[in-house]
Motif scaffolding. Structure first.
Motif, mmCIF file in Angstrom:
data_model
loop_
_atom_site.group_PDB
_atom_site.id
_atom_site.type_symbol
_atom_site.label_atom_id
_atom_site.label_comp_id
_atom_site.label_asym_id
_atom_site.label_seq_id
_atom_site.Cartn_x
_atom_site.Cartn_y
_atom_site.Cartn_z
ATOM 1 N N SER A 308 0.803 -1.223 0.000
ATOM 2 C CA SER A 308 0.000 0.000 0.000
ATOM 3 C C SER A 308 0.836 1.274 0.000
ATOM 4 O O SER A 308 0.484 2.246 -0.674
ATOM 5 N N PHE A 309 1.947 1.271 0.770
ATOM 6 C CA PHE A 309 2.669 2.524 0.982
ATOM 7 C C PHE A 309 4.020 2.607 0.269
ATOM 8 O O PHE A 309 4.692 3.626 0.363
ATOM 9 N N VAL A 310 4.389 1.541 -0.452
ATOM 10 C CA VAL A 310 5.611 1.580 -1.247
ATOM 11 C C VAL A 310 5.321 1.212 -2.705
ATOM 12 O O VAL A 310 5.578 1.992 -3.624
ATOM 13 N N THR A 311 4.755 0.018 -2.911
ATOM 14 C CA THR A 311 4.497 -0.449 -4.282
ATOM 15 C C THR A 311 3.481 0.438 -4.992
ATOM 16 O O THR A 311 3.718 0.877 -6.133
ATOM 17 N N PHE A 312 2.354 0.714 -4.355
ATOM 18 C CA PHE A 312 1.321 1.511 -5.016
ATOM 19 C C PHE A 312 1.765 2.949 -5.288
ATOM 20 O O PHE A 312 1.495 3.486 -6.366
ATOM 21 N N PRO A 313 2.428 3.636 -4.353
ATOM 22 C CA PRO A 313 2.932 4.963 -4.702
ATOM 23 C C PRO A 313 3.877 4.942 -5.905
ATOM 24 O O PRO A 313 3.850 5.864 -6.737
ATOM 25 N N ALA A 314 4.708 3.894 -6.011
ATOM 26 C CA ALA A 314 5.602 3.785 -7.168
ATOM 27 C C ALA A 314 4.801 3.653 -8.460
ATOM 28 O O ALA A 314 5.140 4.253 -9.492
ATOM 29 N N ILE A 315 3.728 2.867 -8.411
ATOM 30 C CA ILE A 315 2.868 2.693 -9.591
ATOM 31 C C ILE A 315 2.163 3.997 -9.931
ATOM 32 O O ILE A 315 2.092 4.412 -11.094
ATOM 33 N N ILE A 316 1.620 4.648 -8.906
ATOM 34 C CA ILE A 316 0.869 5.889 -9.101
ATOM 35 C C ILE A 316 1.739 6.951 -9.769
ATOM 36 O O ILE A 316 1.270 7.717 -10.621
ATOM 37 N N SER A 317 3.013 6.981 -9.413
ATOM 38 C CA SER A 317 3.931 7.974 -9.984
ATOM 39 C C SER A 317 4.160 7.746 -11.480
ATOM 40 O O SER A 317 4.502 8.683 -12.205
ATOM 41 N N GLU A 318 3.973 6.507 -11.948
ATOM 42 C CA GLU A 318 4.267 6.182 -13.341
ATOM 43 C C GLU A 318 3.033 6.219 -14.247
ATOM 44 O O GLU A 318 3.174 6.291 -15.464
ATOM 45 N N MET A 319 1.851 6.156 -13.689
ATOM 46 C CA MET A 319 0.654 6.001 -14.520
ATOM 47 C C MET A 319 0.021 7.343 -14.874
ATOM 48 O O MET A 319 0.135 8.319 -14.130
ATOM 49 N N PRO A 320 -0.655 7.407 -16.016
ATOM 50 C CA PRO A 320 -1.389 8.627 -16.397
ATOM 51 C C PRO A 320 -2.500 8.902 -15.383
ATOM 52 O O PRO A 320 -3.225 7.998 -14.973
ATOM 53 N N GLY A 321 -2.641 10.165 -14.979
ATOM 54 C CA GLY A 321 -3.672 10.517 -14.000
ATOM 55 C C GLY A 321 -3.430 9.898 -12.646
ATOM 56 O O GLY A 321 -4.378 9.585 -11.912
ATOM 57 N N GLY A 322 -2.161 9.719 -12.303
ATOM 58 C CA GLY A 322 -1.826 9.033 -11.069
ATOM 59 C C GLY A 322 -2.339 9.716 -9.814
ATOM 60 O O GLY A 322 -2.693 9.047 -8.851
ATOM 61 N N GLN A 323 -2.414 11.031 -9.838
ATOM 62 C CA GLN A 323 -2.881 11.742 -8.644
ATOM 63 C C GLN A 323 -4.308 11.343 -8.268
ATOM 64 O O GLN A 323 -4.612 11.124 -7.093
ATOM 65 N N ILE A 324 -5.176 11.252 -9.281
ATOM 66 C CA ILE A 324 -6.571 10.877 -9.008
ATOM 67 C C ILE A 324 -6.642 9.429 -8.539
ATOM 68 O O ILE A 324 -7.353 9.093 -7.587
ATOM 69 N N PHE A 325 -5.891 8.549 -9.227
ATOM 70 C CA PHE A 325 -5.853 7.139 -8.847
ATOM 71 C C PHE A 325 -5.366 6.996 -7.404
ATOM 72 O O PHE A 325 -5.928 6.221 -6.615
ATOM 73 N N GLY A 326 -4.331 7.743 -7.047
ATOM 74 C CA GLY A 326 -3.792 7.684 -5.699
ATOM 75 C C GLY A 326 -4.786 8.159 -4.658
ATOM 76 O O GLY A 326 -4.930 7.549 -3.592
ATOM 77 N N ALA A 327 -5.485 9.247 -4.973
ATOM 78 C CA ALA A 327 -6.491 9.764 -4.037
ATOM 79 C C ALA A 327 -7.604 8.749 -3.817
ATOM 80 O O ALA A 327 -8.070 8.547 -2.684
ATOM 81 N N LEU A 328 -8.026 8.069 -4.895
ATOM 82 C CA LEU A 328 -9.072 7.051 -4.771
ATOM 83 C C LEU A 328 -8.581 5.868 -3.941
ATOM 84 O O LEU A 328 -9.307 5.347 -3.086
ATOM 85 N N PHE A 329 -7.337 5.440 -4.197
ATOM 86 C CA PHE A 329 -6.809 4.281 -3.484
ATOM 87 C C PHE A 329 -6.648 4.570 -1.989
ATOM 88 O O PHE A 329 -7.145 3.816 -1.139
ATOM 89 N N PHE A 330 -5.985 5.654 -1.656
ATOM 90 C CA PHE A 330 -5.750 5.941 -0.242
ATOM 91 C C PHE A 330 -7.025 6.417 0.457
ATOM 92 O O PHE A 330 -7.212 6.178 1.655
ATOM 93 N N GLY A 331 -7.921 7.062 -0.290
ATOM 94 C CA GLY A 331 -9.229 7.390 0.273
ATOM 95 C C GLY A 331 -10.001 6.131 0.617
ATOM 96 O O GLY A 331 -10.674 6.056 1.665
ATOM 97 N N SER A 332 -9.903 5.109 -0.252
ATOM 98 C CA SER A 332 -10.560 3.828 0.023
ATOM 99 C C SER A 332 -9.964 3.168 1.252
ATOM 100 O O SER A 332 -10.687 2.595 2.083
ATOM 101 N N LEU A 333 -8.643 3.238 1.401
ATOM 102 C CA LEU A 333 -8.011 2.674 2.595
ATOM 103 C C LEU A 333 -8.520 3.362 3.864
ATOM 104 O O LEU A 333 -8.804 2.706 4.868
ATOM 105 N N VAL A 334 -8.633 4.679 3.815
ATOM 106 C CA VAL A 334 -9.105 5.423 4.985
ATOM 107 C C VAL A 334 -10.524 5.006 5.343
ATOM 108 O O VAL A 334 -10.832 4.723 6.519
ATOM 109 N N MET A 335 -11.411 4.943 4.350
ATOM 110 C CA MET A 335 -12.811 4.606 4.627
ATOM 111 C C MET A 335 -12.970 3.161 5.078
ATOM 112 O O MET A 335 -13.706 2.866 6.033
ATOM 113 N N ALA A 336 -12.281 2.221 4.411
ATOM 114 C CA ALA A 336 -12.356 0.816 4.811
ATOM 115 C C ALA A 336 -11.800 0.636 6.221
ATOM 116 O O ALA A 336 -12.376 -0.084 7.049
ATOM 117 N N GLY A 337 -10.694 1.306 6.509
ATOM 118 C CA GLY A 337 -10.104 1.203 7.830
ATOM 119 C C GLY A 337 -10.966 1.819 8.910
ATOM 120 O O GLY A 337 -11.117 1.255 9.999
#
Length: 519
Positions: A308-337
């Motif tokens: 969650s905190f190493v692999t996914f940030p690395a992916i988010i940095s490389e993908m198009p629109g990574g900022q939105i993808f990252g916000a959705l992913f970590f927002g989902s972690l916050v809500m699920a948690g």
């Protein structure tokens, strides 16, 4: 069985209806483990073939123990210590053991949510930089060697204080106005956010390679006992069973509420989300493998915090629109948690309300404040990650499994209340539970869980854990379990504000037998 005809001193809080209960129960079950644990466990244990032992474990242990928790809480009308005492007086200490399991989990679970909250903010400018691994353990956590540190890390401390503040506020509002309303808001948002994330992941280059890696079946793996143990372990931990949560939640249901059908909805909703998470995570990992021109299996960090905190940030940095993808992913972690955190801490709050006659607000403020201070001292320092990792290992793999074994054996075999629980479920539910349920909860589940517990204890004693010093494992690992046991014994000795023994279960045992005869 007591014969007193006096019921509770004051009315118990209730969910507003079946929908509120189901959403709260799903919110508890769907947590961080669904997103960062299931995909990796499935991949490492046979891929698509893992779904077979996974479903077997769900049917033979997950759902039966979930029903047992429901029956105990709903029939005995109380928090875990109250409910277990009403099953048999000597079982009150088991209820308190489950309470302190939740107390300890709540201390570090809030820290993980705080991490996710920080990374949600960092997503908008990719604040982890070009080396997420170095950022996570260095700049963000300022990780030091195992030990006791009083050097606080602001990037963890500030969001951790915020998480505790919101948590105390929600719990103080009570079951209907606090916990239920939060789940009504967060659970749909979580589902929508994660669906958007999964759909986006499926259109990334290399997504198909990731899905093939996850779902291609390795049938040979089914002959490995460790694969089956992994399946039972995953089902067991993801359903929030056998450590007080579902006992407490079911106690807030109306006496005539249907219990088994909602239980099936909760169980299969949880499993569906896990599979959805697997699709999203591995489609994204397929993209990373494609970018690096390697196989998915060659990637590192496929489970847990590193995913969650190493692999996914690395992916988010490389993908198009990574900022939105990252916000959705970590927002989902916050809500699920957060929805899972509420259920964990409600177990603690409810128990102290029953024992001392506290209001939800008083329990939330006192217990929340004490928990927040301990949580900050242990998990917002430079040794926080190591302490979290160690306490989590012993709490989940020793404490919770031992609690589950004690629950099944204690209720079914020692107290001899299994048939009563089965008849209770049938008296209020549309989906009827047969004698097979007693076999699953009284024999199959305890045997599998006992094997898991013995193997885990043997491994930890022989191999240690993560190379940590023995003194550290003794203090933060075995010491955590010992503290929970001692606290449980102490709380059992303390006098109740209002005796839980002045209680008669409904329907009575005679009425249950009469209903069964009519059927």
């Amino acid at each position: 069985m007591t014969t007193s005809t006096t019921t509770e001193v004051k009315p118990r809080e209730q969910w507003t209806g079946q929908t509120g209960f189901i959403l709260a129960a799903i919110g508890s079950a769907v947590g961080l483990g669904n997103i960062w644990r299931f995909p990796g466990v499935a991949y490492e244990n046979g891929g698509g073939a893992f779904l077979i032992p996974y479903l077997v474990a769900l049917i033979t242990a997950g759902i039966p123990i979930l029903f047992l928790d429901y029956a105990i809480g709903h029939r005995m009308r109380g928090a875990a210590p109250t409910a277990f005492r009403r099953v048999a007086k000597w079982m009150e200490s088991l209820g308190w053991f489950q309470v302190f399991i939740c107390f300890v989990i709540g201390l570090y679970y809030t820290a993980i949510i705080a991490w996710a909250l920080s990374f949600f903010v960092l997503s908008f400018n990719l604040g982890w930089g070009d080396d997420p691994a170095a950022f996570f353990t260095g700049d963000f956590l300022q990780l030091s060697d195992p030990g006791v540190s009083m050097q606080f890390v602001p990037s963890v401390l500030i969001p951790l204080v915020a998480v505790w503040g919101v948590t105390i506020f929600v719990l103080a509002a009570g079951i209907a106005k606090g916990v239920e309303r939060t789940n009504f808001i967060f659970l749909p948002l979580l589902l929508i956010s994660f669906l958007i994330l999964v759909v986006r992941a499926l259109f990334l280059d290399g997504a198909a390679d990731g899905l093939n890696a996850l779902f291609t079946p390795d049938w040979v793996a089914l002959g490995d006992p460790s694969v089956w143990i992994a399946a039972y372990s995953q089902i067991f931990f993801s359903l929030s069973i056998a450590y007080g949560i579902m006992v407490t939640y079911s106690s807030y249901r109306n006496r005539r509420s249907n219990m088994t059908s909602p239980g099936l909805v909760v169980a299969f909703s949880n499993s569906s989300f896990e599979i959805l998470a697997g699709i999203g995570v591995f489609a994204t990992l397929g993209f990373m493998a494609h970018q690096q021109n390697v196989a998915v299996g060659e990637l590192e960090g496929l489970t847990g915090p590193i995913l969650s905190f190493v692999t996914f940030p690395a992916i988010i940095s490389e993908m198009p629109g990574g900022q939105i993808f990252g916000a959705l992913f970590f927002g989902s972690l916050v809500m699920a948690g957060f929805t899972s955190l509420l259920s964990i801490l409600q177990v603690v709050s409810s128990a102290f309300q029953d024992k001392f006659g506290w209001s939800p607000r008083k329990a939330a403020v006192i217990l929340g404040s004490v928990s927040a201070v301990i949580s900050i001292l242990l998990f917002s320092t430079t040794t926080g990650l190591i302490a979290l990792d160690t306490v989590d290992m012993w709490t989940n793999n020793i404490g919770i499994i031992a609690s589950a074994i004690a629950t099944c054996v204690g209720v079914i075999w020692v107290a001899r209340r299994g048939e009563e629980m089965r008849l209770h479920l049938n008296s209020v539910s549309t989906f009827q539970v047969g004698k097979w349920w007693l076999v699953l909860t009284g024999i199959i589940a305890p045997v599998v869980l006992t094997y898991m517990l013995i193997e885990q204890i043997r491994t930890l004693i022989v191999d240690g854990y993560e190379g940590y010093p023995l003194w550290y494992i003794g203090v933060f690992g075995w010491g955590a379990v010992l503290v929970m046991l001692l606290a449980s014994a102490l709380m059992t000795l303390i006098r109740w504000r209002n005796s839980p023994d002045k209680f008669t279960a409904w329907p009575t045992s005679a009425e249950l037998r009469e209903k069964e005869t009519v059927r």
